[in-house]
Structure formats: structure tokens, C-alpha cells
Design a protein around this motif. Structure first.
Motif, short mmCIF file in Angstrom:
data_model
loop_
_atom_site.label_atom_id
_atom_site.label_comp_id
_atom_site.label_asym_id
_atom_site.label_seq_id
_atom_site.Cartn_x
_atom_site.Cartn_y
_atom_site.Cartn_z
N GLY A 244 52.71 -55.82 41.71
CA GLY A 244 51.77 -56.16 40.64
C GLY A 244 52.52 -56.34 39.34
N ILE A 245 51.78 -56.57 38.28
CA ILE A 245 52.34 -56.77 36.95
C ILE A 245 51.71 -55.76 36.01
N ALA A 246 52.52 -55.12 35.19
CA ALA A 246 52.01 -54.19 34.18
C ALA A 246 52.60 -54.57 32.83
N VAL B 45 48.28 -49.70 24.32
CA VAL B 45 47.47 -50.49 25.25
C VAL B 45 48.24 -50.68 26.54
N LEU B 46 47.52 -50.86 27.62
CA LEU B 46 48.12 -51.07 28.93
C LEU B 46 47.21 -51.98 29.74
N ALA B 47 47.80 -52.96 30.41
CA ALA B 47 47.07 -53.83 31.33
C ALA B 47 47.86 -53.93 32.62
N VAL B 48 47.17 -53.80 33.75
CA VAL B 48 47.80 -53.84 35.06
C VAL B 48 47.04 -54.82 35.93
N ALA C 103 43.17 -53.69 35.78
CA ALA C 103 42.76 -52.52 35.00
C ALA C 103 43.37 -52.63 33.61
N ALA C 104 42.65 -52.12 32.62
CA ALA C 104 43.16 -52.14 31.26
C ALA C 104 42.72 -50.86 30.56
N GLY C 105 43.50 -50.46 29.58
CA GLY C 105 43.16 -49.25 28.81
C GLY C 105 43.75 -49.31 27.44
#
Length: 63
Positions: A23-25, A43-46, A53-55
Motif C-alpha cells: 500500500g501507500i502511506a 495528518v496521515l493517509a493510507v 484511511a485518513a486521520g
């Protein structure tokens, strides 16, 4: 105040590791400190074949 991220670890077997999908993060953060307050954000997006998923988080501390 310690604002360093806490990390949990876990054991994974070789057989389970073979089933892990790629996957990509993407993530990033910002920390600003002034005489009045300190602000930290991140911030984080996976994205994986199973979904997305994002946070985001913001922490503030007054001096």
C-alpha cells in the motif's frame, strides 16, 4: 510535556508476513511554539487494495 508519538510493537510470523498486502502511506506534521502556546498537528493517509484511511490530530499547550 512529551508530545512524541507512542509506538506499539507486535510479533508477526513469517507465514502471516507473506499475506501482508502492499500500500501507500503519506503523512506529515507541524510543530510551532510561541511565548503563549505550543501547537502540534499531523495528518496521515493510507491507501491499500483493501481501502483508504485518513486521520488528523491537533494538540495545543498553553504556557
Amino acid at each position: 510535556m512529551n508530545i512524541a508519538p507512542q509506538v506499539a510493537t507486535a510479533e508477526i510470523s513469517d507465514a502471516d508476513l507473506e499475506n501482508v498486502s502492499g500500500g501507500i502511506a503519506v503523512g506529515g506534521g507541524l510543530y510551532v511554539e510561541t511565548p503563549v502556546a505550543a501547537v502540534a498537528s499531523g495528518v496521515l493517509a493510507v491507501a491499500t487494495p483493501e481501502g483508504v484511511a485518513a486521520g488528523a490530530a491537533v494538540n495545543t499547550v498553553a504556557h
